[in-house]
Design a protein around this motif. Structure first.
Motif, PDB file in Angstrom:
ATOM      1  N   LEU A   1      -3.070   0.551   6.371  1.00 21.97           N
ATOM      2  CA  LEU A   1      -4.429   0.796   5.888  1.00 21.97           C
ATOM      3  C   LEU A   1      -5.099   1.898   6.706  1.00 21.97           C
ATOM      4  CD1 LEU A   1      -6.421  -0.176   3.792  1.00 21.97           C
ATOM      5  CD2 LEU A   1      -7.059  -2.051   5.311  1.00 21.97           C
ATOM      6  N   GLU A   2      -4.968   1.818   8.027  1.00 21.68           N
ATOM      7  CA  GLU A   2      -5.554   2.847   8.888  1.00 21.68           C
ATOM      8  C   GLU A   2      -4.955   4.215   8.575  1.00 21.68           C
ATOM      9  OE1 GLU A   2      -6.443   2.022  13.106  1.00 21.68           O
ATOM     10  OE2 GLU A   2      -5.513   0.072  12.772  1.00 21.68           O
ATOM     11  N   GLU A   3      -3.637   4.253   8.431  1.00 24.38           N
ATOM     12  CA  GLU A   3      -2.958   5.535   8.164  1.00 24.38           C
ATOM     13  C   GLU A   3      -3.388   6.109   6.819  1.00 24.38           C
ATOM     14  OE1 GLU A   3       1.616   7.194   7.562  1.00 24.38           O
ATOM     15  OE2 GLU A   3       1.294   5.162   8.333  1.00 24.38           O
ATOM     16  N   THR A   4      -3.496   5.240   5.805  1.00 25.56           N
ATOM     17  CA  THR A   4      -3.849   5.709   4.466  1.00 25.56           C
ATOM     18  C   THR A   4      -5.309   6.156   4.403  1.00 25.56           C
ATOM     19  OG1 THR A   4      -2.248   4.126   3.586  1.00 25.56           O
ATOM     20  CG2 THR A   4      -3.756   5.137   2.018  1.00 25.56           C
ATOM     21  N   LEU A   5      -6.205   5.416   5.065  1.00 22.88           N
ATOM     22  CA  LEU A   5      -7.616   5.823   5.087  1.00 22.88           C
ATOM     23  C   LEU A   5      -7.787   7.138   5.842  1.00 22.88           C
ATOM     24  CD1 LEU A   5      -9.520   2.445   5.623  1.00 22.88           C
ATOM     25  CD2 LEU A   5      -9.101   3.694   3.498  1.00 22.88           C
TER      26      LEU A   5
ATOM     27  N   GLN B   1     -14.890  -5.697  -4.740  1.00 19.99           N
ATOM     28  CA  GLN B   1     -13.664  -6.471  -4.531  1.00 19.99           C
ATOM     29  C   GLN B   1     -12.506  -5.728  -5.181  1.00 19.99           C
ATOM     30  OE1 GLN B   1     -14.246 -10.955  -4.920  1.00 19.99           O
ATOM     31  NE2 GLN B   1     -15.977 -10.199  -6.117  1.00 19.99           N
ATOM     32  N   ILE B   2     -11.505  -5.408  -4.365  1.00 21.91           N
ATOM     33  CA  ILE B   2     -10.364  -4.623  -4.843  1.00 21.91           C
ATOM     34  C   ILE B   2      -9.090  -5.407  -4.562  1.00 21.91           C
ATOM     35  CG2 ILE B   2      -9.224  -2.365  -4.807  1.00 21.91           C
ATOM     36  CD1 ILE B   2     -12.241  -2.247  -5.388  1.00 21.91           C
ATOM     37  N   SER B   3      -8.206  -5.441  -5.549  1.00 27.54           N
ATOM     38  CA  SER B   3      -6.931  -6.131  -5.368  1.00 27.54           C
ATOM     39  C   SER B   3      -5.932  -5.232  -4.647  1.00 27.54           C
ATOM     40  CB  SER B   3      -6.358  -6.545  -6.729  1.00 27.54           C
ATOM     41  OG  SER B   3      -5.084  -7.128  -6.564  1.00 27.54           O
ATOM     42  N   LYS B   4      -5.283  -5.783  -3.617  1.00 19.76           N
ATOM     43  CA  LYS B   4      -4.139  -5.067  -3.037  1.00 19.76           C
ATOM     44  C   LYS B   4      -3.082  -4.952  -4.130  1.00 19.76           C
ATOM     45  CE  LYS B   4      -4.733  -6.778   1.703  1.00 19.76           C
ATOM     46  NZ  LYS B   4      -4.240  -7.731   2.712  1.00 19.76           N
ATOM     47  N   PRO B   5      -2.331  -3.848  -4.132  1.00 23.60           N
ATOM     48  CA  PRO B   5      -2.353  -2.753  -3.161  1.00 23.60           C
ATOM     49  C   PRO B   5      -3.089  -1.517  -3.672  1.00 23.60           C
ATOM     50  CG  PRO B   5      -0.295  -2.700  -4.378  1.00 23.60           C
ATOM     51  CD  PRO B   5      -1.142  -3.786  -5.009  1.00 23.60           C
TER      52      PRO B   5
ATOM     53  N   LEU C   1       1.278  -5.013  10.070  1.00 19.29           N
ATOM     54  CA  LEU C   1       1.859  -3.958   9.242  1.00 19.29           C
ATOM     55  C   LEU C   1       0.820  -3.381   8.290  1.00 19.29           C
ATOM     56  CD1 LEU C   1       4.469  -2.453   8.284  1.00 19.29           C
ATOM     57  CD2 LEU C   1       4.655  -4.226   6.539  1.00 19.29           C
ATOM     58  N   LEU C   2       0.087  -4.265   7.594  1.00 22.29           N
ATOM     59  CA  LEU C   2      -0.911  -3.780   6.638  1.00 22.29           C
ATOM     60  C   LEU C   2      -2.077  -3.096   7.346  1.00 22.29           C
ATOM     61  CD1 LEU C   2      -1.035  -6.574   3.928  1.00 22.29           C
ATOM     62  CD2 LEU C   2      -0.166  -4.249   3.702  1.00 22.29           C
TER      63      LEU C   2
ATOM     64  N   ILE D   1       0.827  -1.207   0.000  1.00 25.97           N
ATOM     65  CA  ILE D   1       0.000   0.000   0.000  1.00 25.97           C
ATOM     66  C   ILE D   1       0.865   1.262   0.000  1.00 25.97           C
ATOM     67  CG2 ILE D   1      -1.660   1.317   1.385  1.00 25.97           C
ATOM     68  CD1 ILE D   1      -2.691  -1.420   2.409  1.00 25.97           C
ATOM     69  N   GLN D   2       0.575   2.173  -0.923  1.00 24.92           N
ATOM     70  CA  GLN D   2       1.316   3.430  -1.031  1.00 24.92           C
ATOM     71  C   GLN D   2       0.385   4.603  -0.731  1.00 24.92           C
ATOM     72  OE1 GLN D   2       4.750   3.534  -1.786  1.00 24.92           O
ATOM     73  NE2 GLN D   2       4.519   1.325  -1.496  1.00 24.92           N
TER      74      GLN D   2
END
Length: 302
Positions: A190-194, A284-288, A185-186, A159-160
């Motif tokens: 994820l929390e930080e990016t959201l 449905q979304i593919s990481k990342p 880690l993810l 995730i970027q």
């Protein structure tokens, strides 16, 4: 050996998986069969200058250049004592094909996610390499976190946060989002990016069972579930309860079925998208692809 013709893909939402067991030395490990495209005999690998020390090089598979990762090196184990008998596992996840060099491939097990234990944080060093432990025939099989292994080699594959910038100016939102993601880690990323995308109210759980138990204990006699949460985001591969089973349970519960569910997983491919559709996933979304995730969140809750 191709995995496509084996006819072992499971019915959706049963909370089961098939695991390909392989060895590094005397140690038994597992990879979800959904990630495995083929088991190959080893062939000469072209070395790449200045590559990561765990990357052996590249190989040609029917015209496609694919990187080869030495799993023993990645785990800090000694090299194979019989390299001529080694195996290459061609895998696909995160929209990427990678070959994992292992020592033997032994058999396939059908197991329940409920039988898989999350590694204890006391296992020094394992927390970032192993995402599950299961007992099979009185022996421990460690389920490796292949996404984390690849993220260690190639951080751009995960995730970027910068992807959010292409969505333009974002507003702060009071929507309540529940996340089920077993990788610490993810989860944090994820929390930080959201948060960066404006979704500041996030409640995270490390597997589907914890998330479902929490949802079921909410008092929905006076309030609708949508007054507690407006959206669920779930991974697929998680100890105790996977994301397909979590989605199925949410959509079967009268008190929960109004909750939109997005499956955000490295396993989203054209071949496997039908599994999420069968259990009622709203997207449905593919990481990342975090920007795509946020766009679907906006569509479902705004």
């Amino acid at each position: 050996m191709s995995m496509n013709q084996k006819g072992i893909l499971l019915e959706s939402g049963t909370n089961e998986l098939e695991v390909v067991e392989f060895t590094i030395g005397a140690n038994k490990f597992g990879i979800n069969v959904i990630k495995v495209k083929e088991i190959l005999l080893p062939v000469p690998v072209t070395r790449i200058p200045h590559s990561h020390p765990s990357v052996e090089g590249i190989m040609d598979i029917r015209g496609e250049v694919v990187p080869v990762v030495d799993v023993a090196h990645m785990l800090g184990f000694p090299p194979s004592e019989q390299p001529a008998h080694d195996k290459f596992i061609l895998s696909e996840f995160n929209q990427t094909r990678i070959v994992f060099h292992v020592h033997t491939v032994t058999q396939i097990h059908r197991i329940s996610w409920g039988d898989i234990e999350k590694p204890d944080k006391m296992y020094q060093g394992l927390e970032t390499q192993v995402n599950g432990v299961v007992k099979v025939n009185d022996e421990m099989v460690l389920l490796l976190d292949f996404e984390q292994m690849i993220a260690n080699i190639h951080p751009e594959s995960t995730i970027q946060k910068d992807q959010i910038k292409r969505l333009g100016e974002r507003q702060r939102m009071n929507k309540q989002v529940l996340i089920a993601e077993d990788s610490a880690l993810l989860r944090a990323m994820l929390e930080e990016t959201l948060h960066e995308a404006g979704y500041e109210n996030v409640t995270a759980f490390e597997n589907g069972k914890e998330a479902l138990d929490y949802l079921l204990q909410l008092d929905t006699t006076e309030k609708q579930i949508e007054e507690y949460f407006q959206l669920v985001i779930t991974d697929i591969e998680m100890p105790q309860m996977d994301g397909h089973h979590l989605t199925k349970r949410i959509k079967e519960e009268d008190s929960l079925k109004g909750l939109p569910v997005i499956i955000f997983s490295s396993l989203i491919t054209d071949d496997l998208r039908h599994k999420g559709e069968l259990v009622g996933a709203d997207a449905q979304i593919s990481k990342p692809e975090i920007a795509s995730l946020v766009e679907h969140m906006d569509r479902l809750v705004l």
